[in-house]
Scaffold this motif. Sequence first.
Motif, PDB file in Angstrom:
ATOM      1  N   LEU A  11     -53.462 -19.084 -39.848  1.00  0.00           N
ATOM      2  CA  LEU A  11     -52.302 -19.392 -40.702  1.00  0.00           C
ATOM      3  C   LEU A  11     -52.338 -18.559 -41.984  1.00  0.00           C
ATOM      4  O   LEU A  11     -51.320 -18.022 -42.422  1.00  0.00           O
ATOM      5  CB  LEU A  11     -52.273 -20.875 -41.051  1.00  0.00           C
ATOM      6  CG  LEU A  11     -51.877 -21.815 -39.909  1.00  0.00           C
ATOM      7  CD1 LEU A  11     -52.068 -23.270 -40.329  1.00  0.00           C
ATOM      8  CD2 LEU A  11     -50.444 -21.571 -39.483  1.00  0.00           C
ATOM      9  N   ASN A  12     -53.516 -18.457 -42.586  1.00  0.00           N
ATOM     10  CA  ASN A  12     -53.636 -17.670 -43.811  1.00  0.00           C
ATOM     11  C   ASN A  12     -53.441 -16.183 -43.550  1.00  0.00           C
ATOM     12  O   ASN A  12     -52.894 -15.464 -44.394  1.00  0.00           O
ATOM     13  CB  ASN A  12     -54.976 -17.937 -44.486  1.00  0.00           C
ATOM     14  CG  ASN A  12     -54.965 -19.221 -45.269  1.00  0.00           C
ATOM     15  OD1 ASN A  12     -54.346 -19.303 -46.312  1.00  0.00           O
ATOM     16  ND2 ASN A  12     -55.614 -20.246 -44.752  1.00  0.00           N
ATOM     17  N   ALA A  13     -53.888 -15.697 -42.391  1.00  0.00           N
ATOM     18  CA  ALA A  13     -53.678 -14.283 -42.049  1.00  0.00           C
ATOM     19  C   ALA A  13     -52.185 -13.998 -41.903  1.00  0.00           C
ATOM     20  O   ALA A  13     -51.687 -12.970 -42.387  1.00  0.00           O
ATOM     21  CB  ALA A  13     -54.418 -13.938 -40.759  1.00  0.00           C
TER      22      ALA A  13
ATOM     23  N   GLU B 196     -53.142  -7.246 -48.185  1.00  0.00           N
ATOM     24  CA  GLU B 196     -53.622  -6.458 -47.045  1.00  0.00           C
ATOM     25  C   GLU B 196     -55.127  -6.634 -46.861  1.00  0.00           C
ATOM     26  O   GLU B 196     -55.608  -6.756 -45.730  1.00  0.00           O
ATOM     27  CB  GLU B 196     -53.272  -4.982 -47.233  1.00  0.00           C
ATOM     28  CG  GLU B 196     -51.790  -4.703 -47.061  1.00  0.00           C
ATOM     29  CD  GLU B 196     -51.390  -3.281 -47.448  1.00  0.00           C
ATOM     30  OE1 GLU B 196     -52.183  -2.592 -48.138  1.00  0.00           O
ATOM     31  OE2 GLU B 196     -50.285  -2.868 -47.064  1.00  0.00           O
ATOM     32  N   ASN B 197     -55.877  -6.652 -47.970  1.00  0.00           N
ATOM     33  CA  ASN B 197     -57.324  -6.877 -47.883  1.00  0.00           C
ATOM     34  C   ASN B 197     -57.629  -8.265 -47.328  1.00  0.00           C
ATOM     35  O   ASN B 197     -58.524  -8.437 -46.504  1.00  0.00           O
ATOM     36  CB  ASN B 197     -57.992  -6.703 -49.245  1.00  0.00           C
ATOM     37  CG  ASN B 197     -58.019  -5.262 -49.692  1.00  0.00           C
ATOM     38  OD1 ASN B 197     -57.954  -4.344 -48.878  1.00  0.00           O
ATOM     39  ND2 ASN B 197     -58.112  -5.057 -50.985  1.00  0.00           N
TER      40      ASN B 197
ATOM     41  N   ASN C 225     -59.682  -8.963 -43.765  1.00  0.00           N
ATOM     42  CA  ASN C 225     -60.877  -9.798 -43.718  1.00  0.00           C
ATOM     43  C   ASN C 225     -60.667 -11.036 -42.849  1.00  0.00           C
ATOM     44  O   ASN C 225     -61.572 -11.458 -42.128  1.00  0.00           O
ATOM     45  CB  ASN C 225     -61.320 -10.189 -45.129  1.00  0.00           C
ATOM     46  CG  ASN C 225     -62.038  -9.057 -45.810  1.00  0.00           C
ATOM     47  OD1 ASN C 225     -63.136  -8.694 -45.425  1.00  0.00           O
ATOM     48  ND2 ASN C 225     -61.408  -8.468 -46.819  1.00  0.00           N
ATOM     49  N   LEU C 226     -59.488 -11.619 -42.917  1.00  0.00           N
ATOM     50  CA  LEU C 226     -59.195 -12.772 -42.070  1.00  0.00           C
ATOM     51  C   LEU C 226     -59.188 -12.373 -40.591  1.00  0.00           C
ATOM     52  O   LEU C 226     -59.660 -13.137 -39.742  1.00  0.00           O
ATOM     53  CB  LEU C 226     -57.861 -13.406 -42.470  1.00  0.00           C
ATOM     54  CG  LEU C 226     -57.919 -14.268 -43.722  1.00  0.00           C
ATOM     55  CD1 LEU C 226     -56.513 -14.620 -44.205  1.00  0.00           C
ATOM     56  CD2 LEU C 226     -58.724 -15.531 -43.482  1.00  0.00           C
TER      57      LEU C 226
ATOM     58  N   ILE D  87     -59.913 -15.988 -48.198  1.00  0.00           N
ATOM     59  CA  ILE D  87     -58.964 -16.962 -48.741  1.00  0.00           C
ATOM     60  C   ILE D  87     -59.237 -17.277 -50.212  1.00  0.00           C
ATOM     61  O   ILE D  87     -58.315 -17.359 -51.016  1.00  0.00           O
ATOM     62  CB  ILE D  87     -58.984 -18.265 -47.902  1.00  0.00           C
ATOM     63  CG1 ILE D  87     -58.464 -17.984 -46.493  1.00  0.00           C
ATOM     64  CG2 ILE D  87     -58.158 -19.350 -48.557  1.00  0.00           C
ATOM     65  CD1 ILE D  87     -58.695 -19.120 -45.504  1.00  0.00           C
ATOM     66  N   TYR D  88     -60.500 -17.427 -50.573  1.00  0.00           N
ATOM     67  CA  TYR D  88     -60.819 -17.919 -51.905  1.00  0.00           C
ATOM     68  C   TYR D  88     -61.333 -16.873 -52.886  1.00  0.00           C
ATOM     69  O   TYR D  88     -61.234 -17.063 -54.095  1.00  0.00           O
ATOM     70  CB  TYR D  88     -61.846 -19.048 -51.820  1.00  0.00           C
ATOM     71  CG  TYR D  88     -61.295 -20.252 -51.100  1.00  0.00           C
ATOM     72  CD1 TYR D  88     -60.310 -21.045 -51.671  1.00  0.00           C
ATOM     73  CD2 TYR D  88     -61.740 -20.574 -49.822  1.00  0.00           C
ATOM     74  CE1 TYR D  88     -59.779 -22.127 -51.001  1.00  0.00           C
ATOM     75  CE2 TYR D  88     -61.229 -21.659 -49.153  1.00  0.00           C
ATOM     76  CZ  TYR D  88     -60.246 -22.441 -49.744  1.00  0.00           C
ATOM     77  OH  TYR D  88     -59.731 -23.505 -49.084  1.00  0.00           O
TER      78      TYR D  88
END
Length: 194
Positions: A50-52, A141-142, A146-147, A191-192
Amino acid sequence: MSEAGKMAQEHIEALHEHESSGHKPSLGRRSKATAIAIAAMAAVLAIADLNANNAMKNAITGESRIGALETKLNARDNHRIILENDKVLLDAILVGQSPSQAAQTRSTEAKEAALAAQLAVEERAQSNEIKTVRAEVTSAENEYENLELGIGALQIGIVLASISIVAGALWLLTGGLAAGLLGLAMAVYAIYLL
């Protein structure tokens, strides 16, 4: 179907056969713990996915904003250049004009110079806004990259841990948990911390 998939299917069929004969399959402690670990990895995978998707949406939206801002910046820049070039034309017109016409030409020249200065200020502000949006796009984009790595590691972890139940191989479980932890770490970082 892959070998692992065939093995899993055979194991599931054997469990169904065993169950249909009146016996309930009993899972060992390690199998139960593995199932819980798989469920946890699947939950983290869903959150990371979801975060990606959100990060990619932010990157695309940001790129669109940059395009619109750059278009406006180019229009302002062209307008400012035209106003500055008008000064040359107005200076040429001044030659041979009567004093009243020259005063009117100088008034027009002053108005255009003030407008050109205002446009230059607006261009600088818009350039700064473009830099800010570019930084946001780079960050998104980063985060997405990473996700995606974390999602891949989580998927590998889930597969290895699942196969370890069927195969009864502790090394597969260990590998699956290691991949899952790597995926979790990548997701948390993206995410964090980004």
